[in-house]
Design an enzyme around this catalytic site. Structure first.
Site, PDB file in Angstrom:
ATOM      1  N   TYR A   7      38.080  -5.233  36.508  1.00 28.67           N
ATOM      2  CA  TYR A   7      36.627  -5.290  36.546  1.00 28.67           C
ATOM      3  C   TYR A   7      36.150  -5.053  37.970  1.00 28.67           C
ATOM      4  O   TYR A   7      36.780  -5.510  38.929  1.00 28.67           O
ATOM      5  CB  TYR A   7      36.115  -6.660  36.081  1.00 28.67           C
ATOM      6  CG  TYR A   7      36.181  -6.898  34.595  1.00 28.67           C
ATOM      7  CD1 TYR A   7      35.085  -6.613  33.772  1.00 28.67           C
ATOM      8  CD2 TYR A   7      37.320  -7.432  34.009  1.00 28.67           C
ATOM      9  CE1 TYR A   7      35.136  -6.842  32.402  1.00 28.67           C
ATOM     10  CE2 TYR A   7      37.378  -7.669  32.634  1.00 28.67           C
ATOM     11  CZ  TYR A   7      36.281  -7.379  31.839  1.00 28.67           C
ATOM     12  OH  TYR A   7      36.337  -7.605  30.485  1.00 28.67           O
ATOM     13  N   ASP A  20      30.596  -9.056  27.772  1.00 30.48           N
ATOM     14  CA  ASP A  20      29.401  -9.802  27.394  1.00 30.48           C
ATOM     15  C   ASP A  20      28.181  -8.893  27.238  1.00 30.48           C
ATOM     16  O   ASP A  20      28.198  -7.724  27.626  1.00 30.48           O
ATOM     17  CB  ASP A  20      29.070 -10.852  28.466  1.00 30.48           C
ATOM     18  CG  ASP A  20      30.213 -11.824  28.708  1.00 30.48           C
ATOM     19  OD1 ASP A  20      30.998 -12.051  27.774  1.00 30.48           O
ATOM     20  OD2 ASP A  20      30.304 -12.355  29.830  1.00 30.48           O
TER      21      ASP A  20
END
Length: 303
Positions: A125, A61
């Protein structure tokens, strides 16, 4: 006459100034480009014969960072132009990226049917938290926009770890995805292999005048839903702060409804890093004849 090959590249970036990893559609008038836009601009400056088309493995994002994202592309050159070696390709792309906060770390020639997104076996992540920092201006410069600074010093890590175990495994993660245009096409069933909380550290912990406590939240899965990681991180932090109980987090997960996720709970993008995209060695192996071809070891960085 022309020759062609497919390359896999690994690259990193500080995502603060970019709209995200993916290319920004031409019809959208945005001030920020995506990381893919800059990578494709650099590729075009290599003067390939084919249209430039980069396939990114993980579409992070806006504001999210990567220590290791990946992408593949095909590159065609005239027969009198040798194929780029992996090392020359890395140097050439970084040369044309200039001062952008994007760097190619390595490149590999891969089979023609290899796909950076669909061949990925897992993505990892890491979300970074800084405790006892009520305002970002109290962070060292090397941490600004690279962590989530929390004013409170205490987190109930035991409760966070208990909550994290509820997320591990195969679940319908509908409650942890944000609504976007792909929502009707994406299967909400995902298998989360890792959800771990461990101490972290500052990038300059030995050279800052005061100690800042860091924690890292690690998540690993083959794939994630839109903003799933930021929503999971935000929920776990809320548990650690006592704003959300472990049973309440379980209720949110079992609701299987994005509207069940409390508004404003998602973690900001600043602290999120894509750290690994893993592939099977077998998927990266060139056919025997191709792998034995000898590529030149020199080339022109400009084209």
């Amino acid at each position: 006459m022309q020759n062609s090959t497919r390359y896999l590249i690994f690259f990193q970036y500080i995502g603060t100034k970019y709209s995200g990893a993916a290319k920004v559609p031409s019809y959208q008038l945005e001030r920020r480009k995506g990381v893919q836009d800059h990578l494709e601009d650099a590729l075009r400056r290599l003067r390939p014969l084919n249209p430039v088309s980069l396939k990114v493995s993980s579409r992070t994002d806006r504001g999210v960072h990567a220590l290791s994202n990946s992408a593949h592309f095909d590159l065609q050159r005239k027969n009198d132009k040798p194929l780029f070696t992996e090392d020359i390709l890395v140097k050439a792309l970084n040369f044309h990226l200039g001062t952008e906060k994007i760097r190619i770390t390595c490149a590999h020639r891969v089979p023609d049917d290899f796909h950076a997104r669909f061949c990925a076996q897992s993505r990892t992540y890491v979300y970074r938290l800084a405790l006892g920092v009520p305002h970002y201006s109290l962070l060292p410069l090397t941490e600004c926009n690279l962590c989530w600074s929390l004013g409170n010093m205490e987190l109930d890590v035991g409760a966070m770890r208990k909550a994290a175990t509820l997320l591990v495994g195969t679940h319908d993660f509908s409650s942890f995805r944000a609504v976007n245009s792909d929502i009707t096409f994406k299967n909400p069933m995902k298998t989360l292999d890792v959800a771990a909380i461990q101490p972290g550290s500052s990038f300059v912990h030995a050279n800052f005048h005061r100690e800042i406590v860091f924690w890292e939240l690690t998540f690993r899965s083959r794939s994630f839903l839109y903003k799933q990681v930021r929503r999971m991180a935000g929920a776990l932090v809320a548990v650690g702060q006592g704003r959300l109980s472990v049973p309440e987090l379980k209720d949110i997960l079992e609701a299987r409804d994005s509207l069940a996720y409390p508004r404003g709970l998602a973690a900001p993008p600043d602290g999120l890093f894509l750290t690994r995209v893993d592939y099977r060695d077998a998927d990266l192996q060139l056919p025997q004849q191709t792998s034995e071809e000898q590529l030149p070891t020199t080339g022109n960085l400009l084209y």
